[in-house]
Design a protein around this motif. Structure first.
Motif, PDB file in Angstrom:
ATOM      1  N   ARG A   1       0.838  -1.196   0.000  1.00  0.00           N
ATOM      2  CA  ARG A   1       0.000   0.000   0.000  1.00  0.00           C
ATOM      3  C   ARG A   1       0.876   1.249   0.000  1.00  0.00           C
ATOM      4  N   PRO A   2       0.327   2.395  -0.381  1.00  0.00           N
ATOM      5  CA  PRO A   2       1.126   3.620  -0.392  1.00  0.00           C
ATOM      6  C   PRO A   2       1.737   3.897   0.976  1.00  0.00           C
ATOM      7  N   ALA A   3       3.007   4.258   0.975  1.00  0.00           N
ATOM      8  CA  ALA A   3       3.727   4.469   2.228  1.00  0.00           C
ATOM      9  C   ALA A   3       3.054   5.486   3.149  1.00  0.00           C
ATOM     10  N   PRO A   4       2.564   6.628   2.657  1.00  0.00           N
ATOM     11  CA  PRO A   4       1.938   7.593   3.573  1.00  0.00           C
ATOM     12  C   PRO A   4       0.756   6.989   4.348  1.00  0.00           C
ATOM     13  N   GLU A   5      -0.050   6.151   3.683  1.00  0.00           N
ATOM     14  CA  GLU A   5      -1.182   5.521   4.369  1.00  0.00           C
ATOM     15  C   GLU A   5      -0.693   4.563   5.454  1.00  0.00           C
ATOM     16  N   VAL A   6       0.316   3.774   5.125  1.00  0.00           N
ATOM     17  CA  VAL A   6       0.845   2.808   6.093  1.00  0.00           C
ATOM     18  C   VAL A   6       1.427   3.527   7.299  1.00  0.00           C
ATOM     19  N   VAL A   7       2.215   4.558   7.043  1.00  0.00           N
ATOM     20  CA  VAL A   7       2.840   5.296   8.146  1.00  0.00           C
ATOM     21  C   VAL A   7       1.775   5.900   9.050  1.00  0.00           C
ATOM     22  N   GLN A   8       0.746   6.505   8.466  1.00  0.00           N
ATOM     23  CA  GLN A   8      -0.326   7.099   9.261  1.00  0.00           C
ATOM     24  C   GLN A   8      -1.011   6.050  10.131  1.00  0.00           C
ATOM     25  N   GLU A   9      -1.289   4.891   9.570  1.00  0.00           N
ATOM     26  CA  GLU A   9      -2.004   3.857  10.322  1.00  0.00           C
ATOM     27  C   GLU A   9      -1.136   3.247  11.423  1.00  0.00           C
ATOM     28  N   VAL A  10       0.150   3.080  11.163  1.00  0.00           N
ATOM     29  CA  VAL A  10       1.055   2.567  12.201  1.00  0.00           C
ATOM     30  C   VAL A  10       1.145   3.560  13.350  1.00  0.00           C
ATOM     31  N   VAL A  11       1.311   4.832  13.022  1.00  0.00           N
ATOM     32  CA  VAL A  11       1.370   5.874  14.052  1.00  0.00           C
ATOM     33  C   VAL A  11       0.079   5.891  14.866  1.00  0.00           C
ATOM     34  N   ASP A  12      -1.061   5.833  14.192  1.00  0.00           N
ATOM     35  CA  ASP A  12      -2.346   5.857  14.890  1.00  0.00           C
ATOM     36  C   ASP A  12      -2.500   4.642  15.810  1.00  0.00           C
ATOM     37  N   ALA A  13      -2.076   3.471  15.330  1.00  0.00           N
ATOM     38  CA  ALA A  13      -2.200   2.251  16.137  1.00  0.00           C
ATOM     39  C   ALA A  13      -1.347   2.340  17.399  1.00  0.00           C
ATOM     40  N   LEU A  14      -0.133   2.829  17.256  1.00  0.00           N
ATOM     41  CA  LEU A  14       0.753   2.967  18.417  1.00  0.00           C
ATOM     42  C   LEU A  14       0.224   4.014  19.383  1.00  0.00           C
ATOM     43  N   ARG A  15      -0.252   5.128  18.859  1.00  0.00           N
ATOM     44  CA  ARG A  15      -0.809   6.171  19.726  1.00  0.00           C
ATOM     45  C   ARG A  15      -1.986   5.632  20.532  1.00  0.00           C
ATOM     46  N   GLY A  16      -2.829   4.843  19.880  1.00  0.00           N
ATOM     47  CA  GLY A  16      -3.988   4.295  20.567  1.00  0.00           C
ATOM     48  C   GLY A  16      -3.591   3.408  21.740  1.00  0.00           C
ATOM     49  N   ILE A  17      -2.562   2.599  21.544  1.00  0.00           N
ATOM     50  CA  ILE A  17      -2.107   1.708  22.616  1.00  0.00           C
ATOM     51  C   ILE A  17      -1.509   2.518  23.763  1.00  0.00           C
ATOM     52  N   MET A  18      -0.641   3.452  23.446  1.00  0.00           N
ATOM     53  CA  MET A  18       0.018   4.234  24.500  1.00  0.00           C
ATOM     54  C   MET A  18      -0.950   5.160  25.209  1.00  0.00           C
ATOM     55  N   ASP A  19      -1.914   5.707  24.471  1.00  0.00           N
ATOM     56  CA  ASP A  19      -2.919   6.564  25.105  1.00  0.00           C
ATOM     57  C   ASP A  19      -3.769   5.784  26.103  1.00  0.00           C
ATOM     58  N   ALA A  20      -3.862   4.486  25.897  1.00  0.00           N
ATOM     59  CA  ALA A  20      -4.609   3.626  26.826  1.00  0.00           C
ATOM     60  C   ALA A  20      -3.762   3.240  28.036  1.00  0.00           C
ATOM     61  N   GLY A  21      -2.515   3.710  28.083  1.00  0.00           N
ATOM     62  CA  GLY A  21      -1.638   3.398  29.205  1.00  0.00           C
ATOM     63  C   GLY A  21      -0.964   2.052  29.097  1.00  0.00           C
ATOM     64  N   ILE A  22      -1.046   1.424  27.927  1.00  0.00           N
ATOM     65  CA  ILE A  22      -0.437   0.113  27.714  1.00  0.00           C
ATOM     66  C   ILE A  22       0.984   0.308  27.204  1.00  0.00           C
ATOM     67  N   PRO A  23       1.969  -0.337  27.825  1.00  0.00           N
ATOM     68  CA  PRO A  23       3.340  -0.179  27.340  1.00  0.00           C
ATOM     69  C   PRO A  23       3.527  -0.865  25.996  1.00  0.00           C
ATOM     70  N   VAL A  24       4.381  -0.302  25.167  1.00  0.00           N
ATOM     71  CA  VAL A  24       4.701  -0.888  23.870  1.00  0.00           C
ATOM     72  C   VAL A  24       6.109  -1.485  23.941  1.00  0.00           C
ATOM     73  N   VAL A  25       6.198  -2.765  23.640  1.00  0.00           N
ATOM     74  CA  VAL A  25       7.482  -3.448  23.619  1.00  0.00           C
ATOM     75  C   VAL A  25       8.078  -3.337  22.217  1.00  0.00           C
ATOM     76  N   ALA A  26       9.321  -2.895  22.145  1.00  0.00           N
ATOM     77  CA  ALA A  26      10.046  -2.844  20.878  1.00  0.00           C
ATOM     78  C   ALA A  26      11.496  -3.210  21.161  1.00  0.00           C
ATOM     79  N   TYR A  27      11.995  -4.207  20.481  1.00  0.00           N
ATOM     80  CA  TYR A  27      13.370  -4.647  20.687  1.00  0.00           C
ATOM     81  C   TYR A  27      14.307  -3.704  19.955  1.00  0.00           C
TER      82      TYR A  27
END
Length: 239
Positions: A82-108
């Motif tokens: 898919r077009p990169a701008p759409e993917v980047v927007q959706e990844v950012v939104d997904a991460l924001r949603g998790i962190m806004d809920a107070g859930i930690p995000v694990v990234a190695y």
């Protein structure tokens, strides 16, 4: 009487964790592009509660060396991504949603993924995540609590050390889920010494990462891999 280690429970944050991983065109966080991404959520047992995967057309050729690692060629990404701008927007939104809920995000090795995502966001006109929190980085935590263990600290090696299954290394969803389970395994192994909250652990990792980078800098200078005037960047979780 001192309580046996088995009496210590894992911190509360291990009950639900977000997971995040990128596979990319290279290792330069300022110039390289996202090819695949995974953002998900695991429960206390490490089972997948939610999972979102993306394949992007990065808009640039994918070097053969990168394709050999993650298995996605330029032709495949152009045909199916898919077009990169759409993917980047959706990844950012997904991460924001998790962190806004107070859930930690694990990234190695969190600074790699979050920094590359930041530059991709800026490139495509997406509001970037500039201060991701709370973040759990198993690479930093493992080095902090088992500093003198010999051997590499790649996700594959560390997952094996903590008896976490990783069947498809360098595939975004497999790496992300394995990293989340490694974080939970670390929390169980080192429960007596870990901070109770994800936010406190996040803060401690900032100092640990800085100290680890300084120590590695000194070692690299000693063996001639770095010039004495050079320093490794110890900023965490984003550079």
């Amino acid at each position: 009487m001192q309580e046996p280690l088995a009496m210590f429970r894992r911190p509360e944050w291990t009950r639900v964790v977000g997971v995040f991983d990128l596979e990319t065109t290279g290792v330069d966080v300022t110039r390289d592009r996202i090819v695949t991404a995974h953002v998900g959520v695991l429960d206390a047992a490490g089972s997948v509660l939610t999972a979102h995967d993306w394949l992007a057309d990065p808009g640039v050729p994918i070097p053969e060396g990168a394709s050999a690692i993650h298995g996605v060629s330029t032709e495949y990404a152009r045909a199916h991504g898919r077009p990169a701008p759409e993917v980047v927007q959706e990844v950012v939104d997904a991460l924001r949603g998790i962190m806004d809920a107070g859930i930690p995000v694990v990234a190695y090795n969190a600074p790699y993924d979050f920094s590359l995502l930041k530059h991709e966001a800026l490139r495509h006109g997406v509001e970037p995540i500039l201060s991701p929190s709370p973040v759990i980085d198993p690479l930093v935590v493992d080095k902090a609590y088992d500093r003198w263990r010999r051997g590499k600290r790649t996700l594959t090696v560390v997952a094996q050390h903590y008896a976490v299954r990783l069947d498809a290394a360098h595939e975004a969803s497999a790496d992300a889920i394995a990293a989340g389970r490694v974080a939970q395994a670390l929390a169980e192994r080192f429960a007596p010494w870990l901070p109770a909250s994800a936010h406190e652990l996040h803060t401690r990792q900032i100092g640990w990462a800085r100290a680890q980078a300084a120590s590695l800098t000194d070692y690299f200078i000693q063996i001639g891999r770095l010039d004495p005037t050079e320093r490794l960047d110890g900023d965490w979780p984003i550079r």
